[in-house]
Design an enzyme around this catalytic site. Structure first.
Site, PDB file in Angstrom:
ATOM      1  CG  ASP A 283      10.598   2.797   1.323  1.00 18.94           C
ATOM      2  OD1 ASP A 283       9.545   2.802   1.997  1.00 18.94           O
ATOM      3  OD2 ASP A 283      10.596   2.680   0.081  1.00 18.94           O
TER       4      ASP A 283
HETATM    5  C1  NOJ Z   1       7.112   1.715   0.770  1.00 15.98           C
HETATM    6  C2  NOJ Z   1       7.289   2.490  -0.511  1.00 15.98           C
HETATM    7  O1  NOJ Z   1       8.477   2.078  -1.155  1.00 15.98           O
HETATM    8  C3  NOJ Z   1       7.339   3.989  -0.289  1.00 15.98           C
HETATM    9  O2  NOJ Z   1       7.308   4.620  -1.550  1.00 15.98           O
HETATM   10  C4  NOJ Z   1       6.209   4.456   0.561  1.00 15.98           C
HETATM   11  O3  NOJ Z   1       6.291   5.847   0.746  1.00 15.98           O
HETATM   12  C5  NOJ Z   1       6.278   3.736   1.903  1.00 15.98           C
HETATM   13  N1  NOJ Z   1       6.156   2.308   1.677  1.00 15.98           N
HETATM   14  C6  NOJ Z   1       5.203   4.211   2.871  1.00 15.98           C
HETATM   15  O4  NOJ Z   1       3.963   3.831   2.452  1.00 15.98           O
END
Ligand code: NOJ
Length: 764
Positions: A283
């Site tokens: 993430d």
């Molecule tokens: C953080 C989020 O936790 C995740 O779900 C998302 O896909 C990413 N950012 C990218 O935007």
């Protein structure tokens, strides 16, 4: 495209590692093709493939192009048009040394240009064909914008509605969420992730993100392995078994080890046990965060832990690019670890069809849409149909609904006319000007047949700090626009509107940003000023229809007691207003069922239906009877899992079993006769729950094992038959073996989780 992909185009650029093998390799042989390509990659080029960079402030576009051409970026996310992605692909596929294509990712969670209901709403439809259609339409639209991959489906089980990301998932139940996970992957990837109109799914957030303590975002998770295996892990597994090409790794730690450095999670479970062959993606910034978790002393150690654990790509990378070259050179990281990761990244690109044609989704510039937000690019009919199916009728006293098209309707409330909220959070490339508000929807439906008076009535909240918080991100427009009038002025206007009307429709709840990442709440109440509005409306004595928008269960005790009718609409998407009007006026008979329990208050959390059995379960009776309860509030949820009303009535017969015993590897059929006894045609969801009467460990009070959504004409009846086999009786024992133990099982069938008919059989 030609069958032979000739790798080295110009030996003059050769580095010591490059072009050991210049023989043409058949592109049809994936392992040989990738192995041959890898032989020609320098260490820096390999590490470049492991970097996933966000288009935006983190790296200016010009620099990104240069970095791509230098082989230092494997993929990007957050660019959403073919015109944006084309120069990036040119930099990789035309101008980089090995011409390895890029992939382009984005958070396509509940639609891309056309926005469908948030996932919690999709789950409320209990209609897996509809959920699959959402995935398909999303893929068609996203791929038409040059995207190759989405960070979805999000399948984290949520049992604590304080968590803002409850809105992003499919609810609390392992079976329902797993079904939705499978349907979404099928929809997104279509026949193959390589098809030009498919995008690759990467299921998230692996793992257990929904179980963060206190529902406070990014908090830690501490959980027994049995609970993990039984309740929280199945949806990720379901998505993977359905073919999801990617996995996004969670931000949280699990029993003391962050997911991003968790060898057990990433290696033993994901790769060895489940046999996952695709790509894993961290993430956003999660690898660097290993320092903040306190398991890495510096960025170098963070990179080392993550690559060894098996995190193939580093999202918003600041660690792999900087640290892996040194770690490999010093021998702290084995080149094999890098190679494994590179192989997965290249494998995913191969599976997305990008080696066959890097431009298969970007297409030719001459074919680019003249207008990105053109109406013709939307799938409004699908959006309206799915949105109607996602609405849950919670109350309907004295047949207040459906409303007549005629007379005067007072439409009131801070969510009655806000295009941004209708779309919900993570609304991808949805264009807010194209979304239909409740006001527009009611007006469209009424035409000249009745009078609609609108008054805003209140702001979302009068709490300045909350408004500031919600507007912090301010992507394209402010999230929350405050009406500068005094609360009392707005209230008076609303009451006046109500007094002139035959019925009040009050659209209240949360702004979409209140149910989002990093939007945890300590309270599930409606903001105080909205409650004041509802009380004032109620005092007019006019029938009060509450239309809720929210991304989590709210405390609705007052509303439940006072509303004449109440419709849960979640955040219903682009066609939300029209879909709501369809249900309010009875052009569509509501059929949604709750995919998550609504507690009476925040104090009842966690409040999921399938909890373990107790020695002293709550038993109503004398006070102080030493059963499991809260003494200062009514016990049990306000609205239970699986609940939802219709404009018609259904009856369910007793359960008939094909046999009182079941042999191993055999099955028992359980059937009921469901009848539509009302005046209208309607759909309902027949739900099958099973309870293990006595096992070697404590088992849940019941568990959803199957369901069927059926449509019955007024007066029609149908036999619904469920096949129960050994798999439906299995659970994970303390050794984490998936077993069905001999003995009695209760079969419960009903139209929600509590009002059920029961029969029993024995497994031999
Ligand atoms: C953080 C989020 O936790 C995740 O779900 C998302 O896909 C990413 N950012 C990218 O935007």
């Amino acid at each position: 495209m030609n069958k032979l992909y000739v790798l080295a185009l110009s030996a003059s650029l050769a580095s010591p590692l490059a072009f050991a093998d210049t023989k043409p390799v058949s592109i049809d042989n994936k392992p040989a093709f990738i192995a041959s390509l890898m032989k020609q990659m320098t260490l820096d080029e390999k590490i470049g493939q492991l970097r996933l960079i966000s288009i935006g402030p983190e790296m200016p576009a010009k620099e990104i192009v240069k970095e791509i051409a230098a082989g230092r970026i494997g993929g990007t996310f957050n660019s959403v048009t073919r015109a944006e992605n084309r120069p990036l692909q040119d930099a990789a596929a035309k101008n980089s040394r090995l011409k390895i294509p890029m992939f382009f990712a984005y958070d396509v969670i509940h639609g891309h240009r056309t926005i469908f209901p948030i996932s919690l709403g999709l789950a409320s439809s209990w209609d897996m064909q509809a959920v699959e259609r959402v995935g398909r339409v999303s893929a068609i639209e996203a791929s038409a914008d040059g995207l190759d991959m989405t960070f979805g489906p999000m399948v984290d089980i949520a049992r604590d509605p304080r968590w803002g990301r409850t809105s992003e998932g499919f609810g609390e139940d392992p079976h329902l969420v797993s079904e939705a996970a499978r349907a979404t992957v099928r929809g997104l990837q279509g026949k193959s992730a390589s098809a030009p109109d498919s995008i690759m799914a990467s299921v998230k957030h692996f793992a257990l993100y929904g179980a963060i303590e206190g529902g406070r975002d990014y908090n830690t998770v501490d959980m027994s392995p049995m609970r993990m295996y039984q309740d929280y892990l199945p949806p990720y597994r379901a998505a993977i078994d359905a073919g999801a090409g990617g996995v996004m790794v969670a931000l949280n730690s699990i029993n003391g080890v962050p997911a991003s450095s968790n060898m057990w999670l990433m290696q033993d479970l994901l790769r060895k046990d489940w046999g996952f062959k695709g790509v894993t993606v961290s993430d956003h910034g999660a690898i660097t965060e290993l320092m903040r978790h306190g398991v890495a002393k510096d960025n170098r150690e963070a990179a080392k832990l993550a690559i060894k654990a098996g995190i193939d790509m580093s999202m918003a990378d600041t660690s792999y690019g900087a640290e892996l070259p040194g770690l490999v050179k010093s021998g702290e990281v084995n080149i094999k670890d890098i190679d494994n990761a590179v192989r997965e990244v290249l494998g995913a690109k191969y599976d997305m069809g990008l080696f066959h044609d890097p431009y298969r989704r970007i297409g030719k510039a001459s074919d680019d849409p003249a207008e990105t937000n053109a109406e013709s690019r939307l799938h409004r009919d699908d959006a309206r149909d799915v949105a109607r199916k996602s609405l849950v009728l919670l109350e309907n006293r004295n047949q207040t609904l459906p409303l007549k098209k005629g007379g005067t309707i007072a439409l009131v409330g801070p969510l009655a006319d806000t295009q941004i909220d209708v779309m919900g959070s993570w609304s991808a490339a949805g264009f807010l000007k194209q979304s239909v508000t409740v006001r527009q929807g009611l007006q469209n439906a009424l035409g000249q047949q009745g009078r609609l008076i609108y008054a805003r009535g209140s702001n979302i909240t009068e709490d300045k700090k909350i408004v500031e918080y919600l507007n912090y991100l301010n992507w394209d427009a402010p999230e929350v626009v405050q009406d500068p009038r005094l609360q009392v002025e707005m209230l008076e206007e609303a009451v006046k509107a109500a007094q002139q009307a035959d019925v009040i429709v009050a659209a209240v709840g949360e702004s979409r940003g209140m149910s989002h990442e990093s939007s945890s709440r300590v309270s599930l109440d409606l903001p105080a000023n909205q409650r004041v509005l509802l009380e004032a409306l109620k005092a007019t004595g006019k029938p009060l229809v509450i239309v809720l928008m929210n991304g989590r269960p709210l405390n609705l005790t007052w509303a439940q007691a006072n509303a004449d009718a109440m419709l849960e609409t979640w955040f219903p998407g682009t066609e939300g207003g029209n879909a709501i009007a369809d249900v309010l006026f009875g052009d569509y008979n509501p059929s949604g069922k709750l995919p998550i329990t609504f507690p009476r208050s925040v104090g009842q959390i966690p409040s999921y239906y399938n909890h373990l059995r107790l020695g002293r379960p709550f038993t109503p009776g004398k006070p102080g009877n030493y059963t499991s309860q809260y003494f200062d509030e009514e016990n049990g949820p306000l609205y239970h899992f699986g609940y939802g009303l219709s404009y018609t009535d259904f009856t369910v017969s007793d359960v008939t079993l094909s046999s009182q015993t079941m042999q191993r590897k055999g099955s028992v059929d359980a059937s009921v006769r469901v009848k539509n006894t009302g005046q209208r045609d309607g759909a309902t969801v027949v739900q099958l729950y099973i309870r293990d009467v006595a096992a070697s460990v404590v088992r849940p009070v019941k568990e959803l094992k199957d369901f069927r959504k059926i449509m019955l004409k007024a007066g029609e009846e149908q036999v619904v038959r469920f096949k129960i086999d050994e798999d439906k009786l299995k659970f994970f024992n303390p050794k984490l073996q998936n077993v069905a133990e001999a003995g009695a099982f209760d079969v419960q069938i009903g139209l929600d989780s509590q009002n059920v008919k029961q029969a029993s059989f024995d497994l031999k």
